[in-house]
Motif scaffolding. Structure first.
Motif, PDB file in Angstrom:
ATOM      1  N   HIS A   1       0.863  -1.180   0.000  1.00  0.00           N
ATOM      2  CA  HIS A   1       0.000   0.000   0.000  1.00  0.00           C
ATOM      3  C   HIS A   1       0.896   1.226   0.000  1.00  0.00           C
ATOM      4  O   HIS A   1       1.879   1.275   0.721  1.00  0.00           O
TER       5      HIS A   1
ATOM      6  N   LYS B   1      -0.682   8.442   1.280  1.00  0.00           N
ATOM      7  CA  LYS B   1      -0.238   9.768   0.869  1.00  0.00           C
ATOM      8  C   LYS B   1       1.181  10.031   1.375  1.00  0.00           C
ATOM      9  O   LYS B   1       1.980  10.644   0.688  1.00  0.00           O
TER      10      LYS B   1
ATOM     11  N   ARG C   1       3.007   7.454   3.648  1.00  0.00           N
ATOM     12  CA  ARG C   1       3.801   6.277   3.972  1.00  0.00           C
ATOM     13  C   ARG C   1       3.590   5.136   2.977  1.00  0.00           C
ATOM     14  O   ARG C   1       2.535   5.017   2.365  1.00  0.00           O
TER      15      ARG C   1
ATOM     16  N   HIS D   1       3.346  -2.569  18.041  1.00  0.00           N
ATOM     17  CA  HIS D   1       3.689  -3.425  16.893  1.00  0.00           C
ATOM     18  C   HIS D   1       5.157  -3.388  16.504  1.00  0.00           C
ATOM     19  O   HIS D   1       5.561  -4.082  15.571  1.00  0.00           O
TER      20      HIS D   1
ATOM     21  N   ARG E   1       5.031  -5.910  13.528  1.00  0.00           N
ATOM     22  CA  ARG E   1       4.189  -7.104  13.425  1.00  0.00           C
ATOM     23  C   ARG E   1       2.991  -6.760  12.542  1.00  0.00           C
ATOM     24  O   ARG E   1       2.370  -5.707  12.732  1.00  0.00           O
TER      25      ARG E   1
ATOM     26  N   GLU F   1      -4.387   3.919  16.108  1.00  0.00           N
ATOM     27  CA  GLU F   1      -4.955   2.733  15.462  1.00  0.00           C
ATOM     28  C   GLU F   1      -4.462   1.512  16.204  1.00  0.00           C
ATOM     29  O   GLU F   1      -3.302   1.436  16.604  1.00  0.00           O
TER      30      GLU F   1
HETATM   31  P1  ATP Z   1      -3.487   8.184   4.306  1.00  0.00           P
HETATM   32  O1  ATP Z   1      -2.641   8.504   3.132  1.00  0.00           O
HETATM   33  O2  ATP Z   1      -4.825   8.862   4.317  1.00  0.00           O
HETATM   34  O3  ATP Z   1      -2.769   8.251   5.636  1.00  0.00           O
HETATM   35  P2  ATP Z   1      -3.595   5.449   4.913  1.00  0.00           P
HETATM   36  O4  ATP Z   1      -3.950   5.714   6.343  1.00  0.00           O
HETATM   37  O5  ATP Z   1      -4.214   4.293   4.234  1.00  0.00           O
HETATM   38  O6  ATP Z   1      -3.882   6.672   4.031  1.00  0.00           O
HETATM   39  P3  ATP Z   1      -0.873   5.307   5.725  1.00  0.00           P
HETATM   40  O7  ATP Z   1      -1.222   5.946   7.018  1.00  0.00           O
HETATM   41  O8  ATP Z   1       0.299   5.786   4.968  1.00  0.00           O
HETATM   42  O9  ATP Z   1      -2.046   5.339   4.709  1.00  0.00           O
HETATM   43  O10 ATP Z   1      -0.731   3.744   5.865  1.00  0.00           O
HETATM   44  C1  ATP Z   1      -0.667   3.060   7.030  1.00  0.00           C
HETATM   45  C2  ATP Z   1      -1.583   1.885   6.871  1.00  0.00           C
HETATM   46  O11 ATP Z   1      -1.016   0.771   7.536  1.00  0.00           O
HETATM   47  C3  ATP Z   1      -2.928   2.161   7.488  1.00  0.00           C
HETATM   48  O12 ATP Z   1      -3.935   1.608   6.687  1.00  0.00           O
HETATM   49  C4  ATP Z   1      -2.834   1.417   8.834  1.00  0.00           C
HETATM   50  O13 ATP Z   1      -4.096   0.987   9.282  1.00  0.00           O
HETATM   51  C5  ATP Z   1      -1.955   0.246   8.472  1.00  0.00           C
HETATM   52  N1  ATP Z   1      -1.160  -0.310   9.566  1.00  0.00           N
HETATM   53  C6  ATP Z   1      -0.453   0.355  10.515  1.00  0.00           C
HETATM   54  N2  ATP Z   1       0.171  -0.493  11.355  1.00  0.00           N
HETATM   55  C7  ATP Z   1      -0.142  -1.746  10.933  1.00  0.00           C
HETATM   56  C8  ATP Z   1       0.189  -3.079  11.388  1.00  0.00           C
HETATM   57  N3  ATP Z   1       0.992  -3.272  12.437  1.00  0.00           N
HETATM   58  N4  ATP Z   1      -0.325  -4.126  10.702  1.00  0.00           N
HETATM   59  C9  ATP Z   1      -1.127  -3.938   9.628  1.00  0.00           C
HETATM   60  N5  ATP Z   1      -1.475  -2.725   9.143  1.00  0.00           N
HETATM   61  C10 ATP Z   1      -0.982  -1.632   9.779  1.00  0.00           C
END
Ligand code: ATP
Ligand code: MG
Length: 276
Positions: A5, A8, A10, A63, A82, A191
């Motif tokens: 994934h 925006k 990360r 995590h 994790r 989260e």
């Molecule tokens: P935005 O660009 O709006 O922030 P986003 O929240 O989908 O979009 P990021 O914050 O860059 O994008 O991505 C982090 C993603 O990884 C989130 O969807 C979050 O729920 C997920 N995430 C964070 N920690 C873990 C974990 N330990 N295991 C699985 N998924 C995780």
């Protein structure tokens, strides 16, 4: 590693049972990623999250596996974590009224179904910190406030109560530590996910300027917008342009980038008490 994934800000890679969360120097305003990076922003946010995870470990397991066992090109701005089954709730705690919480209060007198006293204004301190969860909307949609009963319906009564208690405990600890260094935490978003044993684990990023509103305590004054250690500077600069807030975003001039970087460095140094 396989890219799972790209958000925006990360990028998330899968590596066996782990994920590697990589924070970039990208900056987004109004949900549009700007073409100009802010040097060190990814590292600053990553290091601040790690600093907090350490100071919250007795409240909630987290995590983090390693900040060093990541590909060399990502060292400093990546965390091996994790891989959890994420719970479908954005766990927000608010100690002060601002942003969407303020808008909701002005419309309904409540936030996420929590009744608040009348007469509060922008920046008001709440009688006590409150849990104001929202949905995690898919890309392009907006997060919606959830009542506690809606969280119960989504994750079950026991997990909902744990999420609320953990969120308020993390907020309270974070606000206490930050206040010692002259920073108010107006609100923050957490989260959580479940590990294979079903335990609730603190995930994502924690108490960063991308997930929280930080205000300098000495200039806090309810009744107006507060000076905020985030992208406010870039938003204000962009207001002077004729830009309709749709992609592509405008190139950011060097001096605005430098001032924004300085703000991220300042909040890191003030909260941690360490030099960047
Ligand atoms: P935005 O660009 O709006 O922030 P986003 O929240 O989908 O979009 P990021 O914050 O860059 O994008 O991505 C982090 C993603 O990884 C989130 O969807 C979050 O729920 C997920 N995430 C964070 N920690 C873990 C974990 N330990 N295991 C699985 N998924 C995780
Ligand atoms: Mg996110």
């Amino acid at each position: 590693m396989k890219l799972l994934h790209s958000g925006k800000v990360r990028d998330i890679y899968a590596d066996g049972d782990d994920i590697v969360l990589v924070a970039s120097d990208r900056l987004s305003i109004y949900d549009v990623v700007l073409p100009t990076p802010v040097p060190d922003k990814g590292a600053l946010l990553t290091q601040l999250s790690l600093w907090w995870f350490d100071r919250l470990a007795d409240i909630a397991p987290n995590h983090v596996i390693s900040a060093s066992d990541v590909p060399p090109e990502f060292v400093g701005r990546a965390i091996r974590c994790r891989r959890l089954s994420m719970l479908p709730v954005e766990c927000i705690a608010r100690g002060y009224l601002a942003g969407l919480g303020l808008a909701e209060y002005e419309k309904h007198g409540t936030v996420s179904g929590v009744a608040l006293p009348p007469g509060l204004v922008e920046g008001s301190k709440l009688p006590e910190p409150i849990f104001t969860p929202t949905t995690k909307a898919p890309v392009g949609e907006h997060d919606e406030f959830m009542t506690f009963d809606e969280v119960v319906a989504a994750v079950g009564a026991e997990t909902a109560a744990r999420l609320r208690d953990l969120t308020l405990a993390v907020y309270t600890r974070g606000a206490e530590i930050a206040a010692g260094n002259g920073i108010l935490v107006a609100d923050t978003k957490l989260e959580f996910g479940l590990d294979p044993a079903g335990e609730i684990v603190l995930a994502d990023e924690v108490l960063t300027p991308d997930s929280s509103r930080f205000w300098p305590a000495d200039s806090w004054e309810p009744g107006r917008a507060q000076y905020s250690f985030d992208k406010q500077y870039v938003r204000e600069w962009s207001a002077s342009l004729r830009w309709d807030r749709t992609p592509p975003g405008p190139e950011v001039p060097t001096e605005v980038v430098a001032a924004t970087r300085a703000r991220y460095v300042e909040v890191y140094e003030r909260i941690t008490g360490e030099d960047w």
